[in-house]
Design a protein around this motif. Structure first.
Motif, PDB file in Angstrom:
ATOM      1  N   ASP A  96       0.821  -1.213   0.000  1.00  0.00           N
ATOM      2  CA  ASP A  96       0.000   0.000   0.000  1.00  0.00           C
ATOM      3  C   ASP A  96       0.852   1.259   0.000  1.00  0.00           C
ATOM      4  O   ASP A  96       0.496   2.259  -0.638  1.00  0.00           O
ATOM      5  CB  ASP A  96      -0.924   0.010   1.220  1.00  0.00           C
ATOM      6  CG  ASP A  96      -2.014  -1.043   1.135  1.00  0.00           C
ATOM      7  OD1 ASP A  96      -2.305  -1.494   0.011  1.00  0.00           O
ATOM      8  OD2 ASP A  96      -2.571  -1.416   2.180  1.00  0.00           O
ATOM      9  N   LEU A  97       1.964   1.241   0.722  1.00  0.00           N
ATOM     10  CA  LEU A  97       2.787   2.436   0.873  1.00  0.00           C
ATOM     11  C   LEU A  97       3.939   2.500  -0.123  1.00  0.00           C
ATOM     12  O   LEU A  97       4.571   3.547  -0.261  1.00  0.00           O
ATOM     13  CB  LEU A  97       3.358   2.506   2.296  1.00  0.00           C
ATOM     14  CG  LEU A  97       2.317   2.608   3.419  1.00  0.00           C
ATOM     15  CD1 LEU A  97       2.977   2.470   4.778  1.00  0.00           C
ATOM     16  CD2 LEU A  97       1.564   3.927   3.330  1.00  0.00           C
ATOM     17  N   GLY A  98       4.215   1.397  -0.808  1.00  0.00           N
ATOM     18  CA  GLY A  98       5.349   1.379  -1.720  1.00  0.00           C
ATOM     19  C   GLY A  98       4.998   1.203  -3.175  1.00  0.00           C
ATOM     20  O   GLY A  98       5.869   1.277  -4.036  1.00  0.00           O
ATOM     21  N   GLY A  99       3.722   0.973  -3.482  1.00  0.00           N
ATOM     22  CA  GLY A  99       3.309   0.818  -4.870  1.00  0.00           C
ATOM     23  C   GLY A  99       2.753   2.113  -5.435  1.00  0.00           C
ATOM     24  O   GLY A  99       2.210   2.947  -4.710  1.00  0.00           O
ATOM     25  N   PHE A 100       2.891   2.299  -6.742  1.00  0.00           N
ATOM     26  CA  PHE A 100       2.356   3.507  -7.378  1.00  0.00           C
ATOM     27  C   PHE A 100       2.029   3.209  -8.832  1.00  0.00           C
ATOM     28  O   PHE A 100       2.429   2.181  -9.397  1.00  0.00           O
ATOM     29  CB  PHE A 100       3.353   4.663  -7.289  1.00  0.00           C
ATOM     30  CG  PHE A 100       4.648   4.446  -8.047  1.00  0.00           C
ATOM     31  CD1 PHE A 100       4.772   4.792  -9.386  1.00  0.00           C
ATOM     32  CD2 PHE A 100       5.748   3.886  -7.413  1.00  0.00           C
ATOM     33  CE1 PHE A 100       5.953   4.589 -10.088  1.00  0.00           C
ATOM     34  CE2 PHE A 100       6.936   3.672  -8.100  1.00  0.00           C
ATOM     35  CZ  PHE A 100       7.044   4.025  -9.436  1.00  0.00           C
ATOM     36  N   ILE A 101       1.283   4.105  -9.438  1.00  0.00           N
ATOM     37  CA  ILE A 101       1.047   4.070 -10.876  1.00  0.00           C
ATOM     38  C   ILE A 101       1.440   5.420 -11.462  1.00  0.00           C
ATOM     39  O   ILE A 101       1.470   6.440 -10.763  1.00  0.00           O
ATOM     40  CB  ILE A 101      -0.420   3.747 -11.230  1.00  0.00           C
ATOM     41  CG1 ILE A 101      -1.369   4.792 -10.630  1.00  0.00           C
ATOM     42  CG2 ILE A 101      -0.791   2.349 -10.781  1.00  0.00           C
ATOM     43  CD1 ILE A 101      -2.826   4.627 -11.088  1.00  0.00           C
ATOM     44  N   LEU A 102       1.754   5.423 -12.745  1.00  0.00           N
ATOM     45  CA  LEU A 102       2.024   6.655 -13.479  1.00  0.00           C
ATOM     46  C   LEU A 102       0.896   6.888 -14.471  1.00  0.00           C
ATOM     47  O   LEU A 102       0.450   5.954 -15.151  1.00  0.00           O
ATOM     48  CB  LEU A 102       3.363   6.569 -14.225  1.00  0.00           C
ATOM     49  CG  LEU A 102       4.622   6.461 -13.370  1.00  0.00           C
ATOM     50  CD1 LEU A 102       5.856   6.308 -14.259  1.00  0.00           C
ATOM     51  CD2 LEU A 102       4.784   7.680 -12.463  1.00  0.00           C
TER      52      LEU A 102
END
Length: 637
Positions: free
Chosen positions: A413-419
């Motif tokens: 939850d705290l380390g994933g992202f999308i661009l």
């Protein structure tokens, strides 16, 4: 082999069915593998054998199976999952299909993900929330490149439990030696990427062997059925529960003046009233006063629960902030080393500003040229300048402000992202933060007493950035030069940054690739911003072909100081002028990446000023632009 044939559920049983399964644990898993490995058939069989098919669904399934006539069986289980017409026509999975089913021991949400390489991005979507992955392998084909790709992605995305389903064993005569060879080959690959040893199963999706019931065809297999494994595997919820408390704030709940709560889903750890907490990134501290839910206050909440926290103190806390344990708060940084899975047809453009979204936080961010890409077959590190569709690479990401985070291996939850592409709003990549970059930790803003307002007042003018954009030969430099002459004659303090002149010095190291054009505009924008801070009226004459970069420069400036001036000259007219002979060389193939010929130009959609050079002379255009600068203007000239 004994085949289990459940009775179909009837619609009137739904309420009782849901109530019976309400308090059971939930396992989210996905199926993945190469094309036609039998993923949809396997899921259909699980739905069928777990009594999760209603009578109307079963009737429709039998009718569709007869109509399509797949392999002559009575029921084509894949049709339960392949819902798109295109999927049924082609016999493949295109989109991610989610299905719910339950047994007496556990509830399940399963994602059926595509096998084609071109739909790898959909597989990443399905894997993002999974606790377990079932990787299918066609026993006739063995371990393929796409099998390795999915195995690599499963491990990369932090899925710690893997079931290896060797399907279609009936088509190779239940050959144990072939089965053992496949398990050994994939096991060696798993060890090479740091994946825990998978649990393997010899199955037939069509016949149901070793899926919900043991098969007489594999007396040599002593393990559980696949469904038994799914019912009993211990997922990693304890890892999140054991970590230090952290909850991203999704909503500030303020129904009245007497209540102010912070709502969100706890990412990890346990929280209790009285616990000391810190708000990240601000660093403000307080204590938890209450844990509020719709069912009343709680004495404790843990990872996975959605709650509203009230704090003992009035501290600044907004959507996107993280409330965390005070002594071991999550970090905040604006630069990261990341692993990126590129999911868009158009390649990554290093330096371009994208929206980076992690949880409830959205910031502007750019990606540096990749450190390397990863060959999923050999695991070799490849030297690349960009990332294309389905590529996996390591790259540094720079955000425009510090955001709270934890390494992905510690918290999805705290380390994933999308661009997200700023112009199209399309999700172009998924990423995982590995660590922050500390290179800028000792760089701080220096307080300067003479402000930009003081510089402007000294010069008796309002700073402006006049951004001239258009095709080569459109007249940008000519008109910009005339504008500056008129401003100078009026006693205004100005400076003209011309595209060709800048490339002799500041940007002499840049070429004309899309990535270099982006970096060219980024540097010019930063220089122009500094010059307007000095109180100047800055004029720039650049093709600046991409809307995203022009908007990036606009975002650097205070509201109202950036004026986009579109020199709207048709390509045929600009090419007809061809003052520098560039179009002729581009047509002859002597100049690569030439805007309007072999590289695109994205015209402004809503420019502040548009100059139609077929209707007005350069001298008149300059006069009207000067009028605009001093307060009189017409948006279309």
């Amino acid at each position: 082999m004994t085949t289990y044939r459940p009775d179909a559920l009837i619609a009137s049983d739904i309420d009782a069915y849901l109530a019976r399964h309400q308090d059971k644990s939930l396992l989210r898993f996905l199926t993945c593998g190469s094309v036609d490995d039998g993923k949809s058939t396997l899921i259909g069989r699980l739905l069928y054998d777990s009594r999760t098919i209603f009578d109307d669904q079963l009737a429709a399934l039998e009718a569709d199976s007869k109509r399509l006539g797949t392999q002559g069986q009575n029921i084509d289980f894949a049709l339960l999952v392949d819902g798109l017409a295109a999927e049924r026509e082609q016999g493949i999975t295109i989109d991610v299909a989610y299905r719910f089913f339950a047994t007496d021991k556990r509830k399940f949400i399963v994602a059926d993900t595509p096998g084609h390489e071109q739909y790898t991005r959909n597989m990443v979507t399905g894997a993002s929330t999974a606790d377990l992955a079932v990787i299918l392998i066609d026993a006739r084909k063995g371990v393929l490149t796409q099998t390795r790709r999915h195995g690599f992605l499963v491990n990369l995305l932090g899925i710690r439990h893997v079931a290896l389903a060797i399907n279609k064993m009936d088509l190779i005569g239940w050959d144990r030696a072939a089965y053992d060879a496949i398990v050994a080959e994939f096991g060696a690959f798993a060890a090479s990427i740091g994946m825990a040893p998978p649990t393997a199963f010899p199955i037939s999706g069509l016949g149901g062997d070793n899926i919900a019931s043991r098969s007489d065809n594999t007396p040599w297999f002593a393990g559980p059925t696949l469904l038994e494994h799914l019912e009993t595997v211990e997922v990693d919820a304890e890892r999140d529960a054991a970590g230090v408390f952290a909850m991203p704030v999704q909503w500030v709940n303020r129904p009245n003046l007497d209540f102010r709560g912070f709502a969100g889903r706890i990412a990890r750890g346990v929280v209790r009233p009285g616990d000391a907490v810190r708000i990240v990134p601000s660093g403000k501290t307080s204590r938890v006063a209450r844990i509020v839910t719709s069912d009343g206050d709680l004495s404790e909440a843990q990872a996975g629960q959605s709650v509203t926290l009230t704090l003992a103190d009035e501290v600044d806390c907004s959507r996107g902030d993280v409330i965390a344990t005070a002594e071991a708060a999550v970090e905040a940084a604006d630069q990261f080393e990341t692993t990126i899975v590129w999911m868009d047809e158009a390649p990554l453009l290093p330096g371009r500003a994208y929206w980076l979204k992690t949880g409830a936080t959205t910031v502007s961010a750019s990606v540096r040229p990749p450190e390397h890409a990863i060959d999923v077959n050999s695991l070799a590190h490849l030297s690349v300048k960009t990332l294309g569709l389905n590529d996996i690479g390591v790259a540094h990401v720079h955000a425009d402000r510090a955001i709270p985070f934890a390494p992905y291996e510690d918290s999805r939850d705290l380390g994933g992202f999308i661009l997200i592409d700023k112009l199209t709003n399309a999700t172009v990549a998924a990423g995982m933060i590995a660590r922050p970059l500390r290179r800028a930790q000792n760089v701080h803003w220096q307080n300067i007493e003479i402000t930009r307002e003081a510089h402007a007042a000294q010069k008796g003018q309002a700073p402006k950035l006049l951004w001239f954009t258009g095709l080569s030969g459109s007249g940008k430099s000519t008109i910009a030069n005339l504008v500056e002459k008129k401003l100078h004659a009026l006693g205004k303090h100005s400076f003209l940054l011309d595209g060709d002149n800048i490339r002799h010095g500041l940007n002499r190291d840049l070429g004309f690739s899309d990535a270099d054009r982006i970096e060219n505009i980024r540097r010019v924008g930063e220089v122009a911003k500094l010059m307007t801070d000095a109180g100047l009226i800055v004029l720039t004459a650049f093709i600046s072909p991409f809307r995203a970069e022009r908007e990036m420069v606009r975002a650097l400036m205070p509201e109202g100081e950036f004026l986009e001036i579109f020199i709207d000259t048709p390509l045929s007219v600009a090419e007809g002028r061809d003052v520098k002979g560039l179009y002729a060389k581009a047509r002859a193939g002597e100049i690569a990446n030439f805007t309007g010929i072999s590289s695109p130009y994205e015209p402004p959609e809503s420019p502040d000023v548009r100059i139609d050079t077929s209707r007005i002379s350069a001298e008149d255009a300059a006069e009207l632009i000067v009028d605009r600068v001093v307060g009189m203007w017409s948006p279309v000239i």
